[in-house]
Design an enzyme around this catalytic site. Structure first.
Site, PDB file in Angstrom:
ATOM      1  CB  CYS A  57     -26.187  18.852  -8.877  1.00 11.98           C
ATOM      2  SG  CYS A  57     -27.748  19.638  -8.567  1.00 11.98           S
TER       3      CYS A  57
ATOM      4  CB  THR B  68     -27.626  44.589  -8.054  1.00 13.71           C
ATOM      5  OG1 THR B  68     -26.652  45.631  -8.091  1.00 13.71           O
ATOM      6  CG2 THR B  68     -29.000  45.159  -8.333  1.00 13.71           C
TER       7      THR B  68
ATOM      8  CB  ALA C 285     -30.009  25.581  -2.407  1.00 11.31           C
ATOM      9  CB  THR C 286     -25.265  25.949  -5.186  1.00 15.02           C
ATOM     10  OG1 THR C 286     -25.983  24.834  -5.726  1.00 15.02           O
ATOM     11  CG2 THR C 286     -23.778  25.683  -5.268  1.00 15.02           C
TER      12      THR C 286
ATOM     13  CG  HIS D 203     -34.653  26.210  -8.979  1.00 15.81           C
ATOM     14  ND1 HIS D 203     -34.515  24.975  -9.550  1.00 15.81           N
ATOM     15  CD2 HIS D 203     -33.520  26.430  -8.280  1.00 15.81           C
ATOM     16  CE1 HIS D 203     -33.323  24.479  -9.233  1.00 15.81           C
ATOM     17  NE2 HIS D 203     -32.698  25.338  -8.453  1.00 15.81           N
TER      18      HIS D 203
HETATM   19  C1  LIG Z   1     -31.260  21.479  -5.914  1.00 15.59           C
HETATM   20  C2  LIG Z   1     -30.535  21.284  -4.646  1.00 15.59           C
HETATM   21  C3  LIG Z   1     -29.453  22.104  -4.301  1.00 15.59           C
HETATM   22  C4  LIG Z   1     -28.941  23.179  -5.233  1.00 15.59           C
HETATM   23  O1  LIG Z   1     -29.860  24.228  -5.337  1.00 15.59           O
HETATM   24  P1  LIG Z   1     -29.678  25.406  -6.394  1.00 15.59           P
HETATM   25  O2  LIG Z   1     -30.673  26.418  -5.969  1.00 15.59           O
HETATM   26  O3  LIG Z   1     -29.982  24.809  -7.716  1.00 15.59           O
HETATM   27  O4  LIG Z   1     -28.275  25.891  -6.274  1.00 15.59           O
HETATM   28  C5  LIG Z   1     -28.836  21.889  -3.098  1.00 15.59           C
HETATM   29  N1  LIG Z   1     -29.259  20.939  -2.260  1.00 15.59           N
HETATM   30  C6  LIG Z   1     -30.289  20.133  -2.544  1.00 15.59           C
HETATM   31  C7  LIG Z   1     -30.721  19.115  -1.564  1.00 15.59           C
HETATM   32  C8  LIG Z   1     -30.969  20.289  -3.750  1.00 15.59           C
HETATM   33  O5  LIG Z   1     -31.988  19.490  -4.025  1.00 15.59           O
END
Ligand SMILES: *Cc1c(COP(=O)(O)O)cnc(C)c1O
Length: 393
Positions: free
Chosen positions: A329, A243, A74-75, A204
């Site tokens: 985070c 990739t 997500a990041t 995840h």
């Molecule tokens: C965990 C989280 C992220 C980051 O996701 P990753 O896949 O670990 O990079 C971003 N936004 C929210 C709201 C999250 O809970």
């Protein structure tokens, strides 16, 4: 129902891969190791698996397969969405709107854009973490190109009024991105119903593996343009080179398929366990208070303040229960949660708060055990302070 230690209640930071996910992934870590971009039989097998996963992930959102871009998480999706839109639409306007309770991925990305000449309005939320659509409307100007609002908060679970905000953005010709990392796979999130243009999410957080995420990019009405942020071999239609992480993407697809199948039943079960947790805590622990919205919240989330305690110390004493005070985070930072501060908690209240995140694997015994342990530890940690006061020291 059973209880095995440790008890894992930190499901907003990551979730346990579902055994069905692991099973689906294994062949792609062993004999099906091909590069999904290769033009030969071994590559075609990998490519077929990636495209199958794309269908599974798209189906969970009611999206088209051409609207799903695979990323590392997500990041990365958030960075691609916000920076990619800023670059593609920057000639039209240079103003962005977001909210104070967003994840650092969004807030820090917006800060970077500010250093590149964009202006960003960070809107406040109310005491329950809700953003009012009229605040969004007031903040809009002719320069606004993008609004970025999370679907559900990762600390307090508050679910945003995305339909209203989306409708507003539509009517003003402004694009809407949503960090839906906590929502996708946990609550219904359908892009044919929610007028959102870009959606970031991650495997995840929904019982898939780490290292796979996706960005939904609307392909029609309107068709979104996006400038790639990683250059290279032109993978993912040129939007995200590199990739493909085939095993993780296969696991992501399976996680999405399982979520689609079981979500409805799971929401009921998990939210009643969550209610049992909150009611148990409030009835056993004096002054415990629930943060966030009482109804508009994720079924698996609870966040409570235990005045007169330090949550770090409480959590440390309950080593057999995996819990956290807030976002993993930002756990490197000594500052109390920016989310709790944004809903009006003072410093002391913010550091006295614990986030509970339940999952598919949480059991009733685990909840009851957690209530009991918490009551015992909070009471013990509050007691010495009272004694000190009584002796006048
Ligand atoms: C965990 C989280 C992220 C980051 O996701 P990753 O896949 O670990 O990079 C971003 N936004 C929210 C709201 C999250 O809970």
């Amino acid at each position: 129902m059973s209880k095995t230690l440790p008890i894992y209640l930190d499901n907003h930071s990551t979730t346990k891969p579902d055994p069905r996910v692991v099973e689906a992934m294994l062949p792609y870590l062993t004999e099906r190791y091909g590069n999904a971009a290769s033009e030969h039989g071994v590559g075609w097998v990998a490519r077929g698996a990636v495209e199958n996963a794309r269908e599974q992930v798209a189906a969970l959102l009611g999206a088209g397969t051409e609207e799903i871009v695979f990323t590392s998480g997500a990041t990365e999706s958030v960075n691609l969405a916000i920076k990619g839109i800023a670059e593609a639409y920057g000639s039209r306007g240079r103003h962005l709107i977001t909210a104070a309770t967003e994840h650092r991925a969004v807030l820090d990305t917006c800060s970077v854009l500010e250093r590149h000449g964009f202006s960003v309005t960070v809107l406040p939320v109310d005491g329950q973490g809700l953003l009012s659509p009229s605040e969004v409307e007031r903040a809009m100007s002719g320069e606004t190109i993008l609004v970025s609002i999370m679907a559900a908060n990762n600390e307090i679970g508050t679910i945003a009024p995305l339909e209203e905000i989306g409708a507003l953005c539509r009517s003003r010709g402004v694009l809407l991105h949503s960090d839906a990392t906590q929502a996708v796979g946990r609550i219904p999130f359908d892009v044919s119903r929610v007028p959102v243009d870009l959606v970031s999410f991650s495997a995840h957080k929904m019982h898939g593996p780490k290292g796979a995420g996706a960005l939904y990019v609307r392909s029609s009405a309107p068709r979104i343009r996006l400038v790639q942020q990683i250059d290279g071999g032109g993978h993912e239609r040129g939007v995200r080179s590199g990739t493909a992480n085939v095993p993780a993407i296969v696991g992501f697809g399976e996680a999405a398929a399982v979520a689609a199948l079981e979500m409805e039943e799971e929401m009921d079960r998990i939210s009643s366990l969550r209610d049992r947790l909150v009611e148990g805590i409030i009835s056993r622990i004096n002054d415990a208070r629930l943060n966030g919205h009482p109804e508009r919240r994720l079924p698996n989330n609870a966040n409570l303040t235990f005045p007169g305690t330090e949550a770090d110390r409480v959590i440390l004493e309950m080593k057999e229960i995996a819990l956290s005070t807030g976002s993993a985070c930002s756990s490197a930072s000594p500052e109390p949660s920016h989310v709790l501060r944004a809903i009006g908690l003072d410093r002391a209240e913010a550091v006295a708060s614990i986030r509970f995140g339940l999952s598919r694997f949480t059991t009733g015994e685990e909840i009851d055990y957690t209530i009991g342990r918490l009551a015992e530890v909070v009471e013990r940690q509050r007691r010495p302070a009272e004694k000190l006061q009584n002796t006048g020291r």
